[in-house]
Design a protein around this motif. Structure first.
Motif, short mmCIF file in Angstrom:
data_model
loop_
_atom_site.label_atom_id
_atom_site.label_comp_id
_atom_site.label_asym_id
_atom_site.label_seq_id
_atom_site.Cartn_x
_atom_site.Cartn_y
_atom_site.Cartn_z
N ARG A 115 0.80 -1.21 0.00
CA ARG A 115 0.00 0.00 0.00
C ARG A 115 0.84 1.26 0.00
O ARG A 115 0.51 2.25 -0.63
N ARG A 116 1.93 1.27 0.72
CA ARG A 116 2.72 2.49 0.85
C ARG A 116 3.60 2.74 -0.38
O ARG A 116 4.39 3.68 -0.38
N LYS A 117 3.51 1.92 -1.38
CA LYS A 117 4.19 2.17 -2.65
C LYS A 117 3.16 2.70 -3.63
O LYS A 117 2.24 1.98 -4.03
N VAL A 118 3.29 3.95 -4.00
CA VAL A 118 2.26 4.65 -4.76
C VAL A 118 2.81 5.07 -6.12
O VAL A 118 3.92 5.60 -6.23
N VAL A 119 2.03 4.83 -7.16
CA VAL A 119 2.33 5.34 -8.49
C VAL A 119 1.71 6.73 -8.62
O VAL A 119 0.51 6.89 -8.42
N ILE A 120 2.53 7.72 -8.92
CA ILE A 120 2.07 9.09 -9.12
C ILE A 120 2.04 9.37 -10.63
O ILE A 120 3.08 9.37 -11.29
N VAL A 121 0.84 9.58 -11.19
CA VAL A 121 0.69 9.83 -12.61
C VAL A 121 0.63 11.34 -12.84
O VAL A 121 -0.20 12.04 -12.25
N VAL A 122 1.54 11.84 -13.68
CA VAL A 122 1.59 13.28 -13.99
C VAL A 122 1.59 13.44 -15.51
O VAL A 122 1.90 12.51 -16.25
N LYS A 123 1.26 14.64 -15.96
CA LYS A 123 1.20 14.87 -17.40
C LYS A 123 2.59 14.91 -18.00
O LYS A 123 2.87 14.31 -19.04
N GLY A 124 3.49 15.66 -17.39
CA GLY A 124 4.88 15.74 -17.84
C GLY A 124 5.79 15.87 -16.64
O GLY A 124 5.37 16.39 -15.59
N TYR A 125 7.02 15.41 -16.77
CA TYR A 125 7.94 15.50 -15.63
C TYR A 125 9.38 15.47 -16.15
O TYR A 125 9.71 14.68 -17.02
N PRO A 126 10.24 16.36 -15.56
CA PRO A 126 9.90 17.46 -14.64
C PRO A 126 9.45 18.70 -15.41
O PRO A 126 9.79 18.88 -16.58
N ARG A 127 8.72 19.58 -14.73
CA ARG A 127 8.26 20.82 -15.33
C ARG A 127 8.55 21.99 -14.39
O ARG A 127 8.22 21.92 -13.19
N LEU A 128 9.14 23.05 -14.93
CA LEU A 128 9.45 24.22 -14.12
C LEU A 128 8.19 24.85 -13.54
O LEU A 128 8.21 25.39 -12.43
N SER A 129 7.11 24.81 -14.30
CA SER A 129 5.88 25.48 -13.87
C SER A 129 5.10 24.68 -12.85
O SER A 129 4.07 25.16 -12.35
#
Length: 417
Positions: free
Chosen positions: A6-20
């Protein structure tokens, strides 16, 4: 696939890394420091040439999904074949077709393809999905969660809330185990759409890593716009996109009295061509310095050399808008007088005349009057800036938002143990 942790989580982001999207990076680092094991899954590769220091501190591995399905056909076909054999795909298929009828776009098909790839290449032992942004990343997270049979959650921010169709938001809000969003205005809107699931929509301001933005304690020079050799220094930080209102800000600067001495510096990515042309037409070019994209340390140095922060946020024709721009929080943390507009979450931080100056959006005359007032009155700037800095340091420490997220995760894990 091994038993999920449970404590291992997939974080889905649009782009990475992003300055903004510094707020996302600092949250990821905060969750790591709180003991969560994370895997970052990005739908797009980075386009920024620079990175913030926090990106170098994050230890989570980064996994990139195909940006365009046709460019990686073998990878996608393997994922489709794998997905067809999973029980979760049967129920998902009919729901996806219903989504596709409402949104018959390539982007919708791409979301399912990316979800299939994520499911086929599932990180070893991961037991949860969390998406940043409730539009495209949440669609991929939801589809992937259905395929692999795991729970998912989502952080909603600004554009994703206000430009997504209600039907899409309603379904995701009711399907996610919980949702967090970062302004009271967005929170109210999502709760209304969530209906029976409204109690699972949570308000959590991003906050700021105050260790990276220590208090500004030195007195700023009492510039008042009367010395040509020492002009008042205005700064703005933001991407050059319509919702930031830089065209209106330039119009306001052109309305300032000719006897005022000022200089404006902009930092942020995007195509500056049109704004440079507008500045030239308005006779402002000699007053403006376009710096382009900068990292956090460079931006902090600019804040400390400036007198006024200006950001003319607006709501665009498609509904796009900011929430509470992180750069306003950063500028306020440095005791800068902030001049902005009274939309979205901005009035949740600033009260006009108490700790900042707020004007209606898309009103260059009102914006020019507020800027002139701030330029001419350095003592007022000192008072407003001090009040803004105090409020940020009392109420917007990012450790609070990270603790809220950890608590939400822990409650779910306890209930499902």
């Amino acid at each position: 696939m091994s038993a999920p942790v449970r404590r291992k989580v997939v974080i889905v982001v649009k782009g990475y890394p992003r300055l903004s999207e510094t707020f996302i990076a600092q949250e990821i680092r905060g969750l790591e420091l709180a003991g969560l094991e994370l895997v970052i899954v990005a739908l797009r590769h980075p386009t920024d040439r620079k990175r913030h220091a926090v990106h170098g501190e994050i230890t989570a591995p980064v996994h990139y999904l195909p940006e365009y399905l046709h460019r990686e056909p073998i990878r996608v076909m393997r994922a489709v074949w794998s997905g067809l054999r999973r029980p979760g795909m049967r129920g998902l298929w009919s729901d996806f077709l219903a989504d596709l009828r409402r949104d018959p776009s390539r982007n919708r098909v791409r979301r399912l393809g990316q979800a299939l790839v994520l499911a086929a290449e599932w990180p070893e032992g991961a037991g949860w999905l969390h998406a940043h942004f409730i539009h495209t990343p949440a669609s991929v997270a939801e589809y992937a969660a259905r395929i692999v049979g795991l729970p998912w959650t989502v952080s909603a921010h600004a554009k994703d809330i206000w430009t997504s169709p209600d039907w899409d938001l309603q379904r995701k809000l009711r399907a996610a185990r919980w949702t967090v969003t970062c302004t009271a205005s967005g929170h109210r809107h999502l709760q209304q759409l969530a209906g029976p699931a409204s109690a699972r929509v949570n308000l959590s301001y991003h906050g700021l890593n105050l260790e990276r933005f220590p208090p500004h304690v030195d007195d700023r020079p009492a510039r008042d716009g009367q010395q040509a050799d020492d002009p008042v220094r205005l700064i703005s930080v933001g991407r050059l996109v319509p919702k930031k209102g830089y065209d209106f800000l330039l119009e306001a600067l052109a309305l300032l009295p000719a006897d005022l001495s000022w200089r404006f510096v902009h930092a942020g990515g995007g195509d500056v061509t049109a704004l440079r042309a507008q500045a030239a037409r308005l006779g402002l070019s000699a007053h403006i310095d376009w710096r382009g994209a900068l990292d956090q340390a460079e931006v902090l140095a600019l804040y400390r050399r400036s007198d006024i922060f200006a950001l003319a946020c607006r709501v665009t024709s498609d509904g796009d808008r900011d929430g509470l721009p992180n750069v306003l929080v950063e500028a306020a943390s440095q005791g800068l007088t902030c001049v902005s507009t009274s939309i979205s979450g901005i009035p949740e931080l600033f009260s006009d005349g108490e700790n900042g100056l707020l004007v209606p959006a898309e009103d260059p005359t009102a914006l020019a009057q507020a800027l002139e007032k701030a330029i001419r009155h350095p003592e007022m700037r000192r008072v407003l800036g001090a009040a803004a800095q105090q409020k940020v340091r009392k109420t917007l420490d990012y450790h609070v938002s990270v603790a809220q997220l950890v608590d939400l995760f822990e409650k779910e894990w306890t209930q499902t143990a």
